[in-house]
Enzyme design. Structure first.
Site, PDB file in Angstrom:
ATOM      1  N   GLY A  71       4.930  20.478   2.922  1.00 27.11           N
ATOM      2  CA  GLY A  71       5.206  21.853   3.349  1.00 27.11           C
ATOM      3  C   GLY A  71       5.797  21.871   4.745  1.00 27.11           C
ATOM      4  O   GLY A  71       5.060  21.980   5.732  1.00 27.11           O
TER       5      GLY A  71
ATOM      6  N   ALA B 244       6.878  26.307   9.376  1.00 25.00           N
ATOM      7  CA  ALA B 244       6.748  26.294  10.830  1.00 25.00           C
ATOM      8  C   ALA B 244       5.653  25.313  11.291  1.00 25.00           C
ATOM      9  O   ALA B 244       5.919  24.414  12.090  1.00 25.00           O
ATOM     10  CB  ALA B 244       6.457  27.704  11.331  1.00 25.00           C
ATOM     11  N   VAL B 245       4.444  25.462  10.758  1.00 26.01           N
ATOM     12  CA  VAL B 245       3.344  24.606  11.226  1.00 26.01           C
ATOM     13  C   VAL B 245       3.564  23.153  10.794  1.00 26.01           C
ATOM     14  O   VAL B 245       3.384  22.220  11.585  1.00 26.01           O
ATOM     15  CB  VAL B 245       1.986  25.149  10.715  1.00 26.01           C
ATOM     16  CG1 VAL B 245       0.871  24.143  10.937  1.00 26.01           C
ATOM     17  CG2 VAL B 245       1.652  26.455  11.431  1.00 26.01           C
ATOM     18  N   GLY B 246       3.996  22.939   9.549  1.00 32.27           N
ATOM     19  CA  GLY B 246       4.236  21.581   9.059  1.00 32.27           C
ATOM     20  C   GLY B 246       5.291  20.872   9.898  1.00 32.27           C
ATOM     21  O   GLY B 246       5.125  19.708  10.275  1.00 32.27           O
TER      22      GLY B 246
ATOM     23  N   ASN C  81      -2.986  29.265   6.213  1.00 36.58           N
ATOM     24  CA  ASN C  81      -3.660  30.562   6.384  1.00 36.58           C
ATOM     25  C   ASN C  81      -4.418  30.900   5.107  1.00 36.58           C
ATOM     26  O   ASN C  81      -4.039  30.463   4.025  1.00 36.58           O
ATOM     27  CB  ASN C  81      -2.619  31.669   6.591  1.00 36.58           C
ATOM     28  CG  ASN C  81      -2.198  31.811   8.043  1.00 36.58           C
ATOM     29  OD1 ASN C  81      -2.863  31.322   8.961  1.00 36.58           O
ATOM     30  ND2 ASN C  81      -1.097  32.516   8.264  1.00 36.58           N
TER      31      ASN C  81
ATOM     32  N   LYS D  66     -10.721  32.669  11.477  1.00 37.42           N
ATOM     33  CA  LYS D  66      -9.261  32.803  11.380  1.00 37.42           C
ATOM     34  C   LYS D  66      -8.909  33.825  10.289  1.00 37.42           C
ATOM     35  O   LYS D  66      -7.954  34.598  10.421  1.00 37.42           O
ATOM     36  CB  LYS D  66      -8.636  31.433  11.094  1.00 37.42           C
ATOM     37  CG  LYS D  66      -7.162  31.477  10.823  1.00 37.42           C
ATOM     38  CD  LYS D  66      -6.351  30.542  11.683  1.00 37.42           C
ATOM     39  CE  LYS D  66      -4.910  30.976  11.696  1.00 37.42           C
ATOM     40  NZ  LYS D  66      -3.903  30.061  11.547  1.00 37.42           N
TER      41      LYS D  66
ATOM     42  N   ASN E  28      -6.514  37.011  10.706  1.00 40.61           N
ATOM     43  CA  ASN E  28      -5.353  37.196   9.839  1.00 40.61           C
ATOM     44  C   ASN E  28      -5.452  38.489   9.016  1.00 40.61           C
ATOM     45  O   ASN E  28      -4.440  39.154   8.785  1.00 40.61           O
ATOM     46  CB  ASN E  28      -5.191  36.012   8.873  1.00 40.61           C
ATOM     47  CG  ASN E  28      -4.646  34.774   9.547  1.00 40.61           C
ATOM     48  OD1 ASN E  28      -5.087  33.665   9.287  1.00 40.61           O
ATOM     49  ND2 ASN E  28      -3.679  34.925  10.429  1.00 40.61           N
TER      50      ASN E  28
ATOM     51  N   GLU F 250       0.948  36.090   1.965  1.00 41.89           N
ATOM     52  CA  GLU F 250      -0.311  35.386   1.696  1.00 41.89           C
ATOM     53  C   GLU F 250      -1.473  36.379   1.515  1.00 41.89           C
ATOM     54  O   GLU F 250      -2.633  35.987   1.592  1.00 41.89           O
ATOM     55  CB  GLU F 250      -0.589  34.418   2.851  1.00 41.89           C
ATOM     56  CG  GLU F 250       0.512  33.360   2.973  1.00 41.89           C
ATOM     57  CD  GLU F 250       0.280  32.368   4.105  1.00 41.89           C
ATOM     58  OE1 GLU F 250       0.239  31.167   3.830  1.00 41.89           O
ATOM     59  OE2 GLU F 250       0.162  32.801   5.259  1.00 41.89           O
TER      60      GLU F 250
HETATM   61  O1  PAF Z   1      -0.305  34.254  10.558  1.00 43.73           O
HETATM   62  C1  PAF Z   1       0.028  34.371  11.752  1.00 43.73           C
HETATM   63  O2  PAF Z   1       1.134  34.792  12.078  1.00 43.73           O
HETATM   64  C2  PAF Z   1      -0.928  33.918  12.837  1.00 43.73           C
HETATM   65  O3  PAF Z   1      -1.990  33.219  12.239  1.00 43.73           O
HETATM   66  C3  PAF Z   1      -1.448  35.049  13.723  1.00 43.73           C
HETATM   67  C4  PAF Z   1      -2.222  34.409  14.851  1.00 43.73           C
HETATM   68  C5  PAF Z   1      -2.302  36.019  12.986  1.00 43.73           C
HETATM   69  C6  PAF Z   1      -0.378  35.935  14.308  1.00 43.73           C
HETATM   70  O4  PAF Z   1       0.525  35.382  15.138  1.00 43.73           O
END
Ligand code: PAF
Length: 301
Positions: free
Chosen positions: A7, A10-12, A101, A182, A186, A262
Site C-alpha cells: 500500500g 501517503a503513509v506507506g 486508519n 485514534k 478519526n 474509510e
Molecule cells: O485521517 C487523517 O487524515 C488523520 O488521521 C487525521 C489526524 C484525523 C487528520 O489529519
C-alpha cells in the site's frame, strides 16, 4: 531486515522512503502482480523542505523470498482484498503489521494468518502524496507498535529501525487502547471535515459539535475500558485539530477526489460496536449517513 510495504499511499510511501534513507532494505508489494515489476522512483520532500530521490523495488505476491516484515498501509477497506493472494503462501514466520486508519480487519487477519506474528501500529506522522511518485512529509509524529497475538510479542525489535527512520517509534503494551484513541479522533475529525469540505482547522469553529460527538461516545468507550472523561476526549481531538489545522483530513480528500472513504471502518465500526453493546449513537449515525450519501454519488455498493 527486509521491509515490505503493502500500500504505497501517503503513509506507506513515507515509511518506505524514510526506512530506505536510514539504510534499511525496503520493497513495495503489489499483490495484483505475481512477480517483480520495474522499480519505482519516489521523490521525498522532507520536513525541512529538502528533496531526495529514492528508488524502491516492486515485487509481486509470488516473490515470497523477498517479503520480509510486511507493513500493511493500504486503505482499510482494501486490506483483506490486498492480503488475500498471500493466504497459504506467506511464510508463517513473517510478521504482519497493520498500520491503517479505522478498525475491524484484525479478526480477518487472525483467521487467515493464524500462525504469523500479528501486530498493529498507530502513527500520527503527517504525509501527503501529491502524485504517484511524490511524497511530502507534512508533520512529525509518533509511531507506536504493539502485538495482536502472542507471536507478535517477539517483534519488539521492529521499533528501533523505525525510530531511526522516523525520529520516533516505541513499543506499546496497550496498542488496542491507542487504536481506540485514534479511532475516536478519526471518527470526529474525518467525517466533519469531509462534510464541511475544509481543512481540519475549520473545526475550531465547531467545538460544540466536537463536544457532542465525544459525549455520545463516552458510554461505549467506558465499556471498552477507556476511562477518559468527555472533556478529556474533546481535548484530545482539539489537540489533533490544532496540530493539523492546515491539513486536509484523509476523508475530506477521499470525498473531494471522489474516492471510497474509510467511514465503514471508522464510524461504521463504532456503530457496530455500540449495537453489540446495546447502545445508540444517533449523532454519529447521522454523520455516517451524510458521508454515505456523499460517497454514493461516485461509489456503487
Ligand atoms: O485521517 C487523517 O487524515 C488523520 O488521521 C487525521 C489526524 C484525523 C487528520 O489529519
Amino acid at each position: 531486515m527486509q521491509w515490505t510495504i503493502l500500500g504505497a499511499g501517503a503513509v506507506g510511501s513515507l515509511f518506505a522512503t524514510h526506512l530506505q534513507r536510514s539504510g534499511q532494505k525496503v520493497n513495495l508489494l503489489d499483490t495484483r502482480q505475481p512477480h517483480r515489476q520495474q522499480a519505482k522512483p519516489m521523490l521525498l520532500e522532507q520536513l525541512d523542505g529538502s528533496i531526495c530521490m529514492c528508488e524502491l523495488d516492486c515485487i509481486g505476491y509470488q516473490d515470497l523470498a523477498q517479503i520480509g516484515c510486511l507493513l500493511v498501509t493500504t486503505k482499510v477497506w482494501q486490506v483483506t482484498h490486498a492480503l488475500q493472494p498471500l493466504v497459504g503462501l506467506l511464510p508463517e514466520s513473517c510478521p504482519i503489521v497493520l498500520l491503517h486508519n479505522g478498525m475491524g480487519t484484525a479478526e480477518w487477519l487472525t483467521e487467515h494468518f493464524p500462525h504469523n506474528p500479528l501486530l498493529a501500529g498507530v502513527t500520527s506522522c503527517g504525509a501527503l502524496k501529491t502524485d504517484a511518485s511524490h511524497i511530502k512529509h507534512t508533520g512529525f509524529g509518533e509511531t507506536w507498535l504493539g502485538a495482536l497475538n502472542a507471536a507478535g510479542e517477539q517483534w519488539q525489535t521492529l521499533v528501533s529501525p523505525l525510530a531511526d527512520a522516523l525520529g520516533h517509534a516505541a513499543w506499546s503494551e496497550h496498542i488496542q487502547e491507542r487504536q481506540w484513541q485514534k479511532l475516536v479522533v478519526n471518527a470526529v475529525i474525518n467525517p466533519l471535515t469531509a462534510v464541511y469540505n475544509q481543512q481540519s482547522g475549520i473545526l475550531l469553529q465547531h467545538q460544540d459539535e466536537i463536544a457532542a460527538l465525544c459525549l455520545e461516545l463516552r458510554p461505549l468507550l467506558l465499556q471498552q475500558g477507556l476511562t477518559n472523561t468527555a472533556n478529556e476526549w474533546q481535548e484530545l481531538v482539539l489537540q489533533v485539530v490544532d496540530r493539523t489545522a492546515k491539513n486536509y483530513s484523509s476523508m475530506q480528500q477521499d470525498i473531494a477526489n471522489r474516492r471510497r472513504t474509510e467511514i465503514d471502518y471508522i464510524t461504521g465500526y463504532l456503530l457496530q460496536q455500540a449495537e453489540q453493546n446495546g447502545l445508540e449513537l444517533p449523532q454519529h449515525r447521522a454523520l455516517y449517513l451524510k458521508i454515505k450519501a456523499l460517497e454514493s454519488q461516485f461509489v456503487t455498493a
